[in-house]
Design a protein around this motif. Structure first.
Motif, PDB file in Angstrom:
ATOM      1  N   LEU A 154       0.902   8.270  -7.757  1.00 20.16           N
ATOM      2  CA  LEU A 154       1.441   8.321  -6.403  1.00 20.16           C
ATOM      3  C   LEU A 154       0.522   9.130  -5.498  1.00 20.16           C
ATOM      4  O   LEU A 154       0.237   8.739  -4.352  1.00 20.16           O
ATOM      5  CB  LEU A 154       2.842   8.922  -6.417  1.00 20.16           C
ATOM      6  N   LYS A 155       0.023  10.260  -6.016  1.00 22.70           N
ATOM      7  CA  LYS A 155      -0.891  11.085  -5.241  1.00 22.70           C
ATOM      8  C   LYS A 155      -2.220  10.371  -5.027  1.00 22.70           C
ATOM      9  O   LYS A 155      -2.766  10.349  -3.917  1.00 22.70           O
ATOM     10  CB  LYS A 155      -1.114  12.416  -5.955  1.00 22.70           C
ATOM     11  N   ARG A 156      -2.748   9.753  -6.101  1.00 19.78           N
ATOM     12  CA  ARG A 156      -4.045   9.065  -6.010  1.00 19.78           C
ATOM     13  C   ARG A 156      -4.004   7.926  -5.002  1.00 19.78           C
ATOM     14  O   ARG A 156      -4.980   7.694  -4.279  1.00 19.78           O
ATOM     15  CB  ARG A 156      -4.426   8.534  -7.398  1.00 19.78           C
ATOM     16  N   LYS A 157      -2.888   7.233  -4.914  1.00 22.00           N
ATOM     17  CA  LYS A 157      -2.783   6.078  -4.024  1.00 22.00           C
ATOM     18  C   LYS A 157      -2.260   6.458  -2.636  1.00 22.00           C
ATOM     19  O   LYS A 157      -2.108   5.577  -1.778  1.00 22.00           O
ATOM     20  CB  LYS A 157      -1.853   5.022  -4.644  1.00 22.00           C
ATOM     21  N   GLY A 158      -1.983   7.724  -2.408  1.00 17.68           N
ATOM     22  CA  GLY A 158      -1.500   8.133  -1.104  1.00 17.68           C
ATOM     23  C   GLY A 158      -0.082   7.693  -0.813  1.00 17.68           C
ATOM     24  O   GLY A 158       0.322   7.592   0.355  1.00 17.68           O
ATOM     25  N   MET A 159       0.701   7.459  -1.858  1.00 15.61           N
ATOM     26  CA  MET A 159       2.096   7.027  -1.685  1.00 15.61           C
ATOM     27  C   MET A 159       2.998   8.254  -1.598  1.00 15.61           C
ATOM     28  O   MET A 159       3.962   8.418  -2.358  1.00 15.61           O
ATOM     29  CB  MET A 159       2.505   6.112  -2.841  1.00 15.61           C
ATOM     30  N   THR A 160       2.695   9.118  -0.645  1.00 13.65           N
ATOM     31  CA  THR A 160       3.366  10.415  -0.579  1.00 13.65           C
ATOM     32  C   THR A 160       4.794  10.330  -0.075  1.00 13.65           C
ATOM     33  O   THR A 160       5.602  11.231  -0.323  1.00 13.65           O
ATOM     34  CB  THR A 160       2.559  11.360   0.332  1.00 13.65           C
ATOM     35  N   THR A 161       5.137   9.257   0.643  1.00 17.29           N
ATOM     36  CA  THR A 161       6.499   9.114   1.158  1.00 17.29           C
ATOM     37  C   THR A 161       7.338   8.138   0.337  1.00 17.29           C
ATOM     38  O   THR A 161       8.489   7.870   0.691  1.00 17.29           O
ATOM     39  CB  THR A 161       6.461   8.634   2.614  1.00 17.29           C
ATOM     40  N   THR A 162       6.773   7.606  -0.731  1.00 17.22           N
ATOM     41  CA  THR A 162       7.488   6.627  -1.557  1.00 17.22           C
ATOM     42  C   THR A 162       8.572   7.312  -2.387  1.00 17.22           C
ATOM     43  O   THR A 162       8.295   8.256  -3.132  1.00 17.22           O
ATOM     44  CB  THR A 162       6.510   5.892  -2.495  1.00 17.22           C
ATOM     45  N   GLN A 163       9.806   6.823  -2.256  1.00 22.02           N
ATOM     46  CA  GLN A 163      10.877   7.309  -3.104  1.00 22.02           C
ATOM     47  C   GLN A 163      10.720   6.716  -4.508  1.00 22.02           C
ATOM     48  O   GLN A 163      10.362   5.541  -4.648  1.00 22.02           O
ATOM     49  CB  GLN A 163      12.243   6.886  -2.564  1.00 22.02           C
ATOM     50  N   VAL A 164      11.005   7.504  -5.533  1.00 20.91           N
ATOM     51  CA  VAL A 164      11.107   6.998  -6.896  1.00 20.91           C
ATOM     52  C   VAL A 164      12.555   7.194  -7.322  1.00 20.91           C
ATOM     53  O   VAL A 164      13.091   8.304  -7.215  1.00 20.91           O
ATOM     54  CB  VAL A 164      10.152   7.729  -7.855  1.00 20.91           C
TER      55      VAL A 164
ATOM     56  N   PRO B  22       0.810  -1.226   0.000  1.00 19.50           N
ATOM     57  CA  PRO B  22       0.000   0.000   0.000  1.00 19.50           C
ATOM     58  C   PRO B  22       0.840   1.271   0.000  1.00 19.50           C
ATOM     59  O   PRO B  22       0.477   2.263  -0.627  1.00 19.50           O
ATOM     60  CB  PRO B  22      -0.830  -0.139   1.275  1.00 19.50           C
ATOM     61  N   LYS B  23       1.965   1.242   0.702  1.00 17.32           N
ATOM     62  CA  LYS B  23       2.866   2.394   0.732  1.00 17.32           C
ATOM     63  C   LYS B  23       4.303   1.891   0.602  1.00 17.32           C
ATOM     64  O   LYS B  23       5.033   1.785   1.600  1.00 17.32           O
ATOM     65  CB  LYS B  23       2.679   3.192   2.018  1.00 17.32           C
ATOM     66  N   PRO B  24       4.741   1.554  -0.613  1.00 14.06           N
ATOM     67  CA  PRO B  24       6.110   1.062  -0.780  1.00 14.06           C
ATOM     68  C   PRO B  24       7.116   2.123  -0.359  1.00 14.06           C
ATOM     69  O   PRO B  24       6.883   3.323  -0.504  1.00 14.06           O
ATOM     70  CB  PRO B  24       6.202   0.773  -2.277  1.00 14.06           C
ATOM     71  N   ASP B  25       8.240   1.672   0.178  1.00 15.45           N
ATOM     72  CA  ASP B  25       9.292   2.616   0.553  1.00 15.45           C
ATOM     73  C   ASP B  25       9.963   3.207  -0.677  1.00 15.45           C
ATOM     74  O   ASP B  25      10.402   4.360  -0.647  1.00 15.45           O
ATOM     75  CB  ASP B  25      10.324   1.909   1.435  1.00 15.45           C
ATOM     76  N   ALA B  26      10.039   2.423  -1.736  1.00 12.22           N
ATOM     77  CA  ALA B  26      10.652   2.931  -2.964  1.00 12.22           C
ATOM     78  C   ALA B  26      10.102   2.188  -4.168  1.00 12.22           C
ATOM     79  O   ALA B  26       9.719   1.019  -4.075  1.00 12.22           O
ATOM     80  CB  ALA B  26      12.173   2.790  -2.915  1.00 12.22           C
ATOM     81  N   ILE B  27      10.062   2.886  -5.288  1.00 15.59           N
ATOM     82  CA  ILE B  27       9.786   2.290  -6.593  1.00 15.59           C
ATOM     83  C   ILE B  27      11.010   2.560  -7.457  1.00 15.59           C
ATOM     84  O   ILE B  27      11.400   3.719  -7.661  1.00 15.59           O
ATOM     85  CB  ILE B  27       8.525   2.885  -7.239  1.00 15.59           C
TER      86      ILE B  27
END
Length: 537
Positions: A183-193, A149-154
Motif C-alpha cells: 500500500l505504501k509502495r503504490k501510494g494507496m495511502t487513502t485506501t481502506q482495507v 491506481p488508488k482504490p477506495d477500498a480493498i
C-alpha cells in the motif's frame, strides 16, 4: 501429457493411412517475448497498441484470448492496433524457427464517467510465509494499481492465513506487513482495507491482534458496518451467521434502514462463505438463514469466497432475490470436481490450478460494474514433481488479463419485486448457446518423439467458454475404451491453449481406434459430436 508441435495425420472420418509423425523444428534459445508500449489496465477511451520485439522478429497477436500461431494476425510496425472494448491481447514473437512465450495483457475500456466507489474484492489469500509471498504480492499490487491506481477500498474476504486449528494465528502479522508495504509502495495511502473472518483465520482475537483496528472494526462478533465513499458495506461473520440471532437481527435491521433511505443504491455485503442456492449452482455453500434474510433486499450484492471456485465461470454471478457474486481466490482456483486435466504425466484427476483472481468493482449512480481479473494465470500444474504447490513466482506472463466479460448490475424498478423482475443474471436467462467446433479438422492423431500416441482436440469456440470435453476413444477390434473421460478445457489459463493432446495409454502399434468428442459449456450446452478413425503406427 504435453506434446510438442507435430506433423499430424489427416483428420477425417475415414481410417487414417499410416503416416509418419515427427516433431517439428524446435529452438534451443527462445526469443524474448514482445512488449507493448501501453501495458494492460483500465483506460478511458480507445487504446492504440504498438508492439516491440527483437530485431528481425515479427509479432503475431490475437484479440480473443487464444494463443497466437504463425497464422495469426501480423503486427505491422507503424500501424497501431486500436482497442475499443474490453479485450485480452496476446502476442508472440517469431524469428525463423524460434518462438517466444505468449504474453497476454488485459484492457478495460471505460468512458470518462467517474464511479462513486472503486473496490477490489479478493479472498482466500492464504499467506503463511513472508519470503515466498513478497515478490508474488508485489506483482499482485502492481496489477491492482494498473486497474485502480488508488482504490477506495480493498476487501479481503476471509482466509487471510491457513490455520487449521494448529496455532497459526500470528501469520496474520505477515499478511499485515505485506499489505502495508505494498500500500505504501503504490501510494494507496487513502485506501481502506476491510477484512472478514474465514474458517482458516484462527480466531477473531488473532485477527484483531495483528491488523490495524480500522481493517477489522467489529464490536465483538466479527461483523460490522462501513462506508466506502458513501456506498454502504456490511461485513458478516459467516462462521457464526446461522447460529447468531444477534447478527441476523443486525443484518435485517440495517438492510431495511439503508434500502428505505436509498432504494436504488446497492448495499455491498461481504462474507467468507457462499449463501446456499446462489453462485456456482450452490457448490460449497452454508448458512441457509443468510439466503433467507437477504431475500427481501434486491439491493444486496453479496460477495463470498471460501470455495476457491474460479471467476471464469459465469455461474459465479447469480441473481434471484438479491445478487450473489463469487470473488474467487488469490492463492489457487478450483473447478467443479469429477473432471480430468491434461498434465505432464497424462490425464489426471484435477480440480485445482495455481491461478489467482480478484474482482474490480465500480459503483456508479445507476449501475455497478464488476470486472474479473487474473493476477496470475500462467499454465502450471498444481503438482510439481509430484508435490502439491501453488507458490509459482513472478514474473507472470498473464498478470492483469481478464477472466471473462464484466458483469453489469442495475437496480431498475419502483418496488423490490420490480427490481428483482429486471435482474439480468437469473436462471431464466441462463446461457443456451452451445459450443461449436471450427476448422476443417478439429480432431487429429499425433505422436511425440518417443512414439506415444495422443488425440489432439482443437479447442471449440463458445460465446462464454468451453468448460470440458466428453472424450471416448475405443479400440475397434476389442470394443474396449482406451479413454473415457470428461477433460477440462483449460479455460482458467491465459492465454487459452489452442489444442489439448489427450494421451492414449498403452496404445499398441497398428491398433485401429474410433474417437468421439463433444464440447460442453459451463451450463451443460453441448456441441454436436465429432469423430475420428485412426490407426497407430
Amino acid at each position: 501429457m504435453r506434446f510438442a508441435p507435430l506433423v499430424i495425420a489427416t483428420a477425417s472420418a475415414a481410417l487414417l493411412a499410416p503416416t509418419a509423425i515427427t516433431p517439428s523444428a524446435t529452438a534451443a534459445d527462445p526469443l524474448a517475448p514482445p512488449t507493448l508500449v501501453k501495458p494492460g489496465g483500465r483506460y478511458e477511451g480507445a487504446v492504440p497498441l504498438t508492439f516491440r520485439a527483437e530485431r528481425g522478429a515479427v509479432v503475431r497477436y490475437t484479440l480473443d484470448g487464444t494463443t497466437p500461431t504463425r497464422g495469426s494476425r501480423l503486427y505491422v510496425p507503424g500501424l497501431p492496433v486500436r482497442i475499443t472494448k474490453d479485450t485480452n491481447v496476446t502476442a508472440v514473437a517469431f524469428k525463423g524457427a524460434r518462438t517466444s512465450i505468449p504474453v497476454s495483457h488485459g484492457y478495460l475500456i471505460k468512458g470518462t464517467e467517474k464511479p462513486l466507489a472503486r473496490v477490489v474484492v479478493m479472498s482466500d489469500v492464504h499467506i503463511g510465509d513472508y519470503a515466498k509471498n513478497t515478490k508474488k504480492w508485489a506483482s499482485f499490487f502492481d496489477t491492482i494499481g494498473s486497474v485502480f491506481p488508488k482504490p477506495d477500498a480493498i476487501l479481503s474476504n476471509g482466509d487471510m492465513i491457513n490455520d487449521n486449528g494448529d496455532g497459526k494465528g500470528p501469520d496474520h502479522k505477515i499478511v499485515a506487513d505485506i499489505f502495508q508495504e505494498n500500500l505504501k509502495r503504490k501510494g494507496m495511502t487513502t485506501t481502506q482495507v476491510l477484512l472478514s473472518n474465514g474458517n482458516h483465520d484462527d480466531s477473531l482475537a488473532q485477527i484483531r491482534a495483528h491488523y490495524p483496528k480500522s481493517w477489522f472494526p467489529d464490536a465483538g462478533g466479527g461483523f460490522y458496518e462501513s462506508s466506502v465513499n458513501g456506498v454502504p458495506l456490511l461485513t458478516l461473520n459467516t462462521e457464526t451467521y446461522n447460529s447468531s440471532a444477534e447478527q441476523q437481527s443486525w443484518l435485517k435491521r440495517r438492510m431495511a434502514e439503508l434500502t428505505a433511505k436509498s432504494p436504488h443504491t446497492p448495499v455491498l455485503v461481504q462474507g467468507h462463505r457462499p449463501a446456499p442456492n446462489t453462485v456456482m449452482d450452490g457448490q460449497q455453500a452454508s448458512n441457509p438463514k443468510l439466503t433467507a434474510d437477504l431475500s427481501a433486499f434486491p439491493q444486496a450484492v453479496f460477495f463470498s469466497g471460501h470455495s476457491h471456485l474460479n471467476l471464469n465461470d459465469d455461474r459465479s454471478v447469480h441473481q434471484k432475490d438479491f445478487t450473489a457474486v463469487n470473488d474467487g481466490s488469490m492463492s489457487y482456483v478450483e473447478m467443479d470436481h469429477g473432471y480430468q486435466a491434461v498434465t505432464e504425466e497424462g490425464l489426471a484427476s484435477r480440480f485445482e490450478a495455481p491461478t489467482s483472481q480478484a474482482l474490480f468493482v465500480e459503483v456508479y449512480k445507476d449501475r455497478t460494474e464488476i470486472a474479473r481479473v487474473n493476477m496470475a494465470a500462467d499454465r502450471h500444474d498444481i503438482y510439481t514433481g509430484g508435490t502439491w504447490s501453488s507458490d509459482w513466482q513472478p514474473p507472470y506472463a498473464s498478470a492483469g488479463t481478464l477472466s471473462g466479460k464484466s458483469w453489469t448490475l442495475r437496480l431498475k424498478g419502483r418496488t423490490a419485486q420490480e427490481i428483482k423482475d429486471n435482474f439480468t443474471y437469473t436462471a431464466a436467462n441462463r446461457n443456451k448457446v452451445a459450443p461449436v467446433f471450427t476448422g476443417r479438422h478439429p480432431l487429429s492423431a499425433v505422436r511425440d518423439a518417443k512414439g506415444a500416441t495422443a488425440l489432439r482436440i482443437a479447442q471449440a469456440r463458445d460465446d462464454q467458454m468451453v468448460h470440458h470435453y466428453r472424450v471416448d476413444v475405443t479400440d475397434e477390434a476389442t470394443g474396449t475404451k482406451a479413454v473415457s473421460a470428461k477433460v477440462l478445457a483449460e479455460y482458467y489459463y491465459a492465454p487459452l491453449p489452442n489444442a489439448l493432446d489427450i494421451p492414449l495409454p498403452k496404445a499398441a502399434w497398428g491398433t485401429r481406434y474410433t474417437a468421439k468428442v463433444v464440447a460442453v459449456d459451463a451450463y451443460g450446452n453441448a456441441s454436436r459430436e465429432i469423430s475420428l478413425k485412426f490407426r497407430t503406427r
